[in-house]
Design an enzyme around this catalytic site. Structure first.
Site, PDB file in Angstrom:
ATOM      1  CG  HIS A   1      -7.308  -4.471  -1.848  1.00  0.00           C
ATOM      2  ND1 HIS A   1      -8.369  -3.656  -2.131  1.00  0.00           N
ATOM      3  CD2 HIS A   1      -6.265  -3.629  -1.595  1.00  0.00           C
ATOM      4  CE1 HIS A   1      -7.996  -2.379  -2.047  1.00  0.00           C
ATOM      5  NE2 HIS A   1      -6.720  -2.340  -1.731  1.00  0.00           N
TER       6      HIS A   1
ATOM      7  CG  ASN B   1      -4.391   9.057   2.010  1.00  0.00           C
ATOM      8  OD1 ASN B   1      -5.109   8.192   1.541  1.00  0.00           O
ATOM      9  ND2 ASN B   1      -4.397  10.296   1.598  1.00  0.00           N
TER      10      ASN B   1
ATOM     11  NE  ARG C   1      -4.024   1.990   2.142  1.00  0.00           N
ATOM     12  CZ  ARG C   1      -4.220   2.753   3.212  1.00  0.00           C
ATOM     13  NH1 ARG C   1      -3.586   2.517   4.343  1.00  0.00           N
ATOM     14  NH2 ARG C   1      -5.088   3.743   3.161  1.00  0.00           N
TER      15      ARG C   1
ATOM     16  CG  HIS D   1      -1.270   5.371  -0.511  1.00  0.00           C
ATOM     17  ND1 HIS D   1      -2.017   6.013   0.446  1.00  0.00           N
ATOM     18  CD2 HIS D   1      -2.056   4.373  -0.976  1.00  0.00           C
ATOM     19  CE1 HIS D   1      -3.207   5.429   0.552  1.00  0.00           C
ATOM     20  NE2 HIS D   1      -3.259   4.434  -0.293  1.00  0.00           N
TER      21      HIS D   1
HETATM   22  C1  HEM Z   1      -9.080   1.984  -6.505  1.00  0.00           C
HETATM   23  C2  HEM Z   1      -7.959   1.803  -5.912  1.00  0.00           C
HETATM   24  C3  HEM Z   1      -7.796   1.513  -4.455  1.00  0.00           C
HETATM   25  C4  HEM Z   1      -8.568   1.845  -3.386  1.00  0.00           C
HETATM   26  C5  HEM Z   1      -9.848   2.650  -3.383  1.00  0.00           C
HETATM   27  C6  HEM Z   1      -7.941   1.286  -2.218  1.00  0.00           C
HETATM   28  C7  HEM Z   1      -8.411   1.440  -0.927  1.00  0.00           C
HETATM   29  C8  HEM Z   1      -7.869   0.843   0.182  1.00  0.00           C
HETATM   30  C9  HEM Z   1      -8.339   1.011   1.532  1.00  0.00           C
HETATM   31  C10 HEM Z   1      -9.475   1.903   1.956  1.00  0.00           C
HETATM   32  C11 HEM Z   1      -7.584   0.228   2.326  1.00  0.00           C
HETATM   33  C12 HEM Z   1      -7.698   0.043   3.838  1.00  0.00           C
HETATM   34  C13 HEM Z   1      -6.635   0.822   4.564  1.00  0.00           C
HETATM   35  C14 HEM Z   1      -6.744   0.747   6.059  1.00  0.00           C
HETATM   36  O1  HEM Z   1      -7.832   0.555   6.589  1.00  0.00           O
HETATM   37  O2  HEM Z   1      -5.713   0.919   6.729  1.00  0.00           O
HETATM   38  C15 HEM Z   1      -6.615  -0.425   1.501  1.00  0.00           C
HETATM   39  C16 HEM Z   1      -5.671  -1.294   1.948  1.00  0.00           C
HETATM   40  C17 HEM Z   1      -4.703  -1.849   1.149  1.00  0.00           C
HETATM   41  N1  HEM Z   1      -4.462  -1.548  -0.174  1.00  0.00           N
HETATM   42 FE1  HEM Z   1      -5.679  -0.550  -1.395  1.00  0.00          FE
HETATM   43  N2  HEM Z   1      -6.825   0.612  -2.585  1.00  0.00           N
HETATM   44  C18 HEM Z   1      -6.687   0.733  -3.946  1.00  0.00           C
HETATM   45  C19 HEM Z   1      -5.670   0.246  -4.722  1.00  0.00           C
HETATM   46  C20 HEM Z   1      -4.589  -0.448  -4.236  1.00  0.00           C
HETATM   47  C21 HEM Z   1      -3.423  -0.795  -5.014  1.00  0.00           C
HETATM   48  C22 HEM Z   1      -3.186  -0.414  -6.464  1.00  0.00           C
HETATM   49  C23 HEM Z   1      -2.594  -1.476  -4.178  1.00  0.00           C
HETATM   50  C24 HEM Z   1      -1.227  -2.048  -4.436  1.00  0.00           C
HETATM   51  C25 HEM Z   1      -0.767  -2.420  -5.585  1.00  0.00           C
HETATM   52  C26 HEM Z   1      -3.261  -1.578  -2.901  1.00  0.00           C
HETATM   53  C27 HEM Z   1      -2.790  -2.261  -1.824  1.00  0.00           C
HETATM   54  C28 HEM Z   1      -3.404  -2.299  -0.590  1.00  0.00           C
HETATM   55  C29 HEM Z   1      -2.949  -3.139   0.501  1.00  0.00           C
HETATM   56  C30 HEM Z   1      -1.838  -4.168   0.424  1.00  0.00           C
HETATM   57  C31 HEM Z   1      -3.758  -2.840   1.603  1.00  0.00           C
HETATM   58  C32 HEM Z   1      -3.632  -3.394   3.023  1.00  0.00           C
HETATM   59  C33 HEM Z   1      -2.874  -2.379   3.854  1.00  0.00           C
HETATM   60  C34 HEM Z   1      -2.461  -2.848   5.223  1.00  0.00           C
HETATM   61  O3  HEM Z   1      -2.479  -4.047   5.503  1.00  0.00           O
HETATM   62  O4  HEM Z   1      -2.080  -1.978   6.028  1.00  0.00           O
HETATM   63  N3  HEM Z   1      -4.449  -0.931  -2.970  1.00  0.00           N
HETATM   64  N4  HEM Z   1      -6.804  -0.035   0.189  1.00  0.00           N
HETATM   65  C1  LIG Z   2      -7.516   5.553  -0.036  1.00  0.00           C
HETATM   66  C2  LIG Z   2      -7.867   6.796   0.683  1.00  0.00           C
HETATM   67  O1  LIG Z   2      -8.288   6.743   1.803  1.00  0.00           O
HETATM   68  N1  LIG Z   2      -7.659   7.925   0.013  1.00  0.00           N
HETATM   69  C3  LIG Z   2      -7.894   9.237   0.580  1.00  0.00           C
HETATM   70  C4  LIG Z   2      -6.577   9.938   0.812  1.00  0.00           C
HETATM   71  O2  LIG Z   2      -6.749  11.262   1.227  1.00  0.00           O
HETATM   72  C5  LIG Z   2      -7.471  12.044   0.313  1.00  0.00           C
HETATM   73  C6  LIG Z   2      -7.451  13.482   0.799  1.00  0.00           C
HETATM   74  O3  LIG Z   2      -7.843  13.570   2.131  1.00  0.00           O
HETATM   75  C7  LIG Z   2      -8.899  11.481   0.132  1.00  0.00           C
HETATM   76  O4  LIG Z   2      -9.621  12.230  -0.795  1.00  0.00           O
HETATM   77  C8  LIG Z   2      -8.788  10.043  -0.342  1.00  0.00           C
HETATM   78  O5  LIG Z   2     -10.066   9.451  -0.394  1.00  0.00           O
END
Ligand code: HEM
Ligand SMILES: CC(=O)N[C@H]1CO[C@H](CO)[C@@H](O)[C@@H]1O
Ligand SMILES: *[C@@H]1O[C@H](CO)[C@@H](O)[C@H](O)[C@H]1NC(C)=O
Ligand SMILES: *[C@@H]1O[C@H](CO)[C@@H](O)[C@H](O)[C@H]1NC(C)=O
Length: 316
Positions: A186, A90, A58, A62
């Protein structure tokens, strides 16, 4: 005609220029042990905590989606001047201390040589492999950026539709199939209740009812939220393994985030979801291509930027 040909050739080469300046084994002579040092730090951390793969993946995402892959995400805020880390939601990006540990070891071995942006990229590559994902070579040679502003953060939110999320990926030169592939990340890691609580208690009928009631126990509902913002696994089955199980879960209505579930429902993406669910090897190959491409978004190379000595602060 000759002029025209040269012009066309330039047009074809220019967009590739920055990608071409990244090379596999960039530190081969300047710091031959660089990749081994990163690997060692990641391996040690992983042995104690298998969840670091989620954190690093993640972080890499980012980093690359804001200002290009230039470690702008690592900069700490200063008094009166916030950094990218502090952009709204974030705040839950994690794993910064792994990058610090690798940087410390690298500065000892080869001072001011290996960029923080490359450390994130290599550490992510190693963590994916350790979690059962594909092994791959990744080009290096990134330089660290000189800006980090919360207002530059424009990432898709968890409540996005496929087309809304795609709009942001398109701005970064990424295609739909690459987005669907990268969201396969994910398959590991956590999500906090605050990112999906609005779906619970029957509010979003695209969620499996058993999963819904389990998550209500953890998170409450939007009208009656739990006191703490707890977290659950994004892939409810093989949570710590980098496999294609995520796609199988969303085909069974077990996506935790709205965007994840939408991938299996939207007519533009559901075909790809089915094919990745059916074929782990094709997912893994596609993932390698997509993450290497993501790792080249707007990179700084040559004399651009700097090689930070401490990943959390600009050199000057
Ligand atoms: C439309 C695109 C994406 C959205 C809306 C999204 C959204 C999110 C959200 C909301 C979380 C939860 C974070 C938390 O609660 O701490 C998350 C976790 C995560 N995302 Fe995404 N994500 C996206 C794309 C990606 C991409 C492109 C990658 C990597 C190539 C990725 C990898 C991860 C990983 C590995 C986690 C787990 C993080 C952890 O264990 O701390 N995500 N994502
Ligand atoms: C994945 C995520 O939570 N993105 C947020 C990061 O912060 C910007 C600015 O506050 C938000 O618009 C995104 O939704
Ligand atoms: C501080 O402010 C400047 C712009 O005034 C910006 O370029 C810089 O990246 C900011 N962030 C930090 C953490 O210094
Ligand atoms: C969980 O994953 C295992 C191993 O891949 C698989 O055999 C099983 O069917 C999955 N179970 C559910 C409920 O998805």
């Amino acid at each position: 005609m000759v002029k025209f040909t040269i012009f066309v050739v330039l047009l074809l080469i220019l967009p590739l220029a920055s990608m071409a300046d990244l090379t596999v084994g960039f530190y081969g002579t300047s710091c031959p042990k660089a990749e081994a040092i990163v690997r060692q730090v990641v391996q040690k951390r992983f042995n104690g905590d298998k969840s670091i793969t989620g954190g690093l993946l993640r972080m890499h995402f980012h980093d690359c989606f804001v200002h290009g892959c230039d470690a702008s995400i690592l900069i700490d805020s200063k008094k009166g001047n916030q950094s990218e880390k502090d952009a709204g939601a974030n705040g839950t990006v994690r794993g910064f201390e792994i990058i610090d540990e690798a940087k410390k070891a690298l500065e000892k071995a080869c001072p001011s040589t290996v960029s923080c942006a490359d450390i994130i990229t290599l550490a992510t590559r190693d963590a994916v492999d350790l979690a059962g994902g594909p092994k791959y070579s990744v080009p290096t040679g990134r330089r660290d950026g000189l800006v980090s502003n919360p207002s530059d953060v424009n990432l898709p939110g968890p409540g996005s539709t496929v087309s809304q999320a795609l709009r942001i990926f398109t701005l970064k030169g990424m295609f739909l199939n690459e987005m669907v592939t990268l969201l396969g990340a994910h398959t590991v890691g956590f999500a906090h209740c605050s990112f999906f609580r609005n779906r619970l208690g029957g509010a979003d009928t695209t969620m499996d009812p058993t999963l819904d009631s389990n998550l209500v126990k953890l998170c409450g509902t939007q009208s009656k939220p739990s006191k703490k913002d707890l977290r659950t696994f994004l892939d409810q089955n093989t949570s710590m393994v980098f496999d294609n199980q995520f796609y199988k879960q969303i085909l069974n209505k077990k996506g935790v985030l709205f965007i994840d579930q939408q991938l299996a429902l939207d007519s533009s993406s559901k075909g790809l979801v089915s094919s990745f669910a059916a074929n782990r090897a094709s997912f893994q190959q596609s993932f390698v291509n997509a993450i290497v491409k993501m790792g080249s978004i707007d990179v700084k190379v040559g004399n651009e930027g700097e090689i930070r000595r401490n990943c959390r602060v600009f050199n000057r």
